[in-house]
Enzyme design. Structure first.
Site, PDB file in Angstrom:
ATOM      1  N   HIS A 101       0.671  -0.753   0.058  1.00 60.32           N
ATOM      2  CA  HIS A 101      -0.319   0.149  -0.184  1.00 60.32           C
ATOM      3  C   HIS A 101       0.830   1.217  -0.042  1.00 60.32           C
ATOM      4  O   HIS A 101       1.571   1.323   0.850  1.00 60.32           O
ATOM      5  CB  HIS A 101      -0.742  -0.149   1.231  1.00 60.32           C
ATOM      6  CG  HIS A 101      -1.656  -1.002   1.865  1.00 60.32           C
ATOM      7  ND1 HIS A 101      -0.913  -2.073   1.515  1.00 60.32           N
ATOM      8  CD2 HIS A 101      -2.645  -1.197   1.224  1.00 60.32           C
ATOM      9  CE1 HIS A 101      -2.291  -3.505   2.356  1.00 60.32           C
ATOM     10  NE2 HIS A 101      -3.263  -2.822   1.722  1.00 60.32           N
ATOM     11  N   ASP A 104       2.148   2.608   3.391  1.00 63.95           N
ATOM     12  CA  ASP A 104       3.192   0.940   4.197  1.00 63.95           C
ATOM     13  C   ASP A 104       4.314   1.570   3.580  1.00 63.95           C
ATOM     14  O   ASP A 104       5.463   1.171   4.567  1.00 63.95           O
ATOM     15  CB  ASP A 104       3.159  -0.376   3.313  1.00 63.95           C
ATOM     16  CG  ASP A 104       1.781  -0.857   3.575  1.00 63.95           C
ATOM     17  OD1 ASP A 104       1.412  -0.733   4.146  1.00 63.95           O
ATOM     18  OD2 ASP A 104       1.089  -1.969   2.596  1.00 63.95           O
TER      19      ASP A 104
END
Length: 439
Positions: A101, A104
């Site tokens: 993501h 992240d």
């Protein structure tokens, strides 16, 4: 940053007799299964979020994970150290892909411009590390669920400002996924659902979700992103009811809004069980409808009613998973992504290797068993014989569409009796057990 996973060299295949926890017992990347290597069949990927940002937090306790990159002086420095450590881990594990993501890999800044600058810094580092190691990006996605702005959803939010912010975030995520050569892009609903219909305009929310996805399709064409778009079904968590409930509901949504030609499904094992299905059911439904694109490989705990995202070690499940994938002709450009986390009590660095090795071996074993099952044709032959009545006579007329109710009534009136045959479920399960035991 110095070596993080000290004392661990490249994980090698040592065979079924090995007792070395840092060695593969069944996954041999160069081994041919049919006409492809295991590596090409399985297309393993490491999930950046669970493996490198997960801290072992649960609803009742603080984080337990021992992660040296989290000790950096500031969030951006931590992101850089985490990225370097991630590529060290993935190189030593020998996986060809990773997934992430946007949030992240890089921290949010004071505003969207600053956040995007943080992403650009980390993407430059990722490009360098990908070039050095040969590790590729299976897919990227945007985190549209963690930040408080998404309390009421993202594309389905009641707030148009949130819709706009989510669109800007996906625009950037698509750009960096293309920049890194990502082979797919995933949409996970996150908070695209509702807690109560008392305050929800479901029609507007679903219409807006479709508008959002059409915008993404249009922008991908504009920037030349040719990767596969994927939607990942999940029935609940964090919302009580999510619009992407299961494969069938996502399929209906895609058909209704003329999106089915642009999207396939990323099926996750634990999401399937939360929806009240088996993993095989979701894979099978996606496959027979031409929608099986990629897989998030994990498993849940049948005694718990939430998304535990455990490392996949159930050989029965991995065998039936690979059975569906082989019948699908493979997953490329998708793959098997370990959207799985080591348990909260497995907090040492080497536990990351132990968990991934266990999952990779389980799928390698399942691949070999599934290939032998398909070669034998035992299950297919049984199904073919079970439905033989539809290949001739009145059954063929039904399938061909030449029969109507009047003809069927006339036929049924002349039937002396209806005779069924046993489904022999126990025999078929015994066949699978026989292949599992033989290996």
């Amino acid at each position: 940053m110095s070596e993080v996973f000290k004392g661990v060299s490249r994980i090698k295949y040592e065979g079924p007799e090995s007792k070395n926890p840092l060695a593969f017992k069944h996954y041999n990347p160069e081994e041919l299964v049919g006409d492809k290597t295991m590596e090409d069949h399985l297309r393993f990927s490491v999930a950046y979020w669970h493996t490198f940002t997960g801290q072992g937090v649960d609803p009742f306790g603080a984080g337990t994970m021992n992660r040296p990159w989290d000790q950096a002086s500031d969030p951006l420095s931590a992101a850089k150290e985490r990225m370097v450590a991630a590529f060290e881990f993935m190189s030593k594990l020998g996986v060809p892909y990773f997934c992430f993501h946007d949030r992240d890999i890089a921290p949010e800044g004071a505003n969207l411009r600053e956040t995007n600058k943080n992403l650009d810094v980390i993407v430059d580092l990722a490009k360098q590390l990908m070039k050095e190691t040969g590790i590729k990006l299976l897919w990227g996605t945007a985190n549209l669920f963690t930040h408080p702005r998404y309390v009421h959803g993202a594309a389905t939010s009641c707030n148009a400002d949130v819709f706009a912010y989510a669109a800007a975030q996906v625009k950037k995520a698509l750009e960096i996924t293309k920049e890194l050569g990502g082979e797919n892009y995933v949409f996970w609903g996150g908070r695209e659902g509702y807690e109560t219909l008392l305050n929800t305009d479901m029609k507007l929310e679903l219409d807006n979700f479709a508008r959002f996805l059409h915008m993404a399709v249009d922008y991908a064409k504009e920037i030349g992103f040719t990767g596969q778009f994927l939607i990942e079904p999940k029935p609940k968590e964090p919302t009580k009811h999510q619009y992407d409930f299961d494969a069938a509901s996502v399929h209906a949504f895609l058909q209704k809004y003329d999106l089915d030609k642009h999207f396939k499904l990323n099926i996750e094992a634990n999401h399937a069980t939360l929806a009240g299905h088996t993993f095989q059911h979701e894979l099978h439904y996606a496959r027979i409808n031409g929608l099986l694109g990629s897989v998030d490989a994990n498993q849940g705990d049948t005694l718990l009613g939430w998304d535990t995202d455990q490392m996949p070690t159930d050989l029965y499940t991995t065998t039936l998973t690979m059975y569906e994938i082989l019948k699908n002709g493979g997953l490329a450009p998708g793959g098997l992504n370990f959207d799985a986390k080591v348990r909260r009590g497995s907090f040492e660095l080497n536990d990351l290797f132990y968990g991934h090795i266990a999952g990779m071996d389980a799928f390698a074993y399942g691949l070999k068993v599934a290939h032998k099952l398909l070669q034998s044709g035992e299950l297919e032959q049984f199904i073919e014989e079970r439905y033989a009545s539809y290949r001739s006579g009145i059954g063929k007329q039904i399938v061909d569409g030449t029969a109507d109710f009047k003809q069927l009534e006339a036929y049924a009136l002349e039937l002396p009796e209806v005779t069924n045959q046993s489904g022999r479920q126990e025999v078929l399960e015994t066949i699978i057990n026989r292949y599992l035991i033989q290996g």
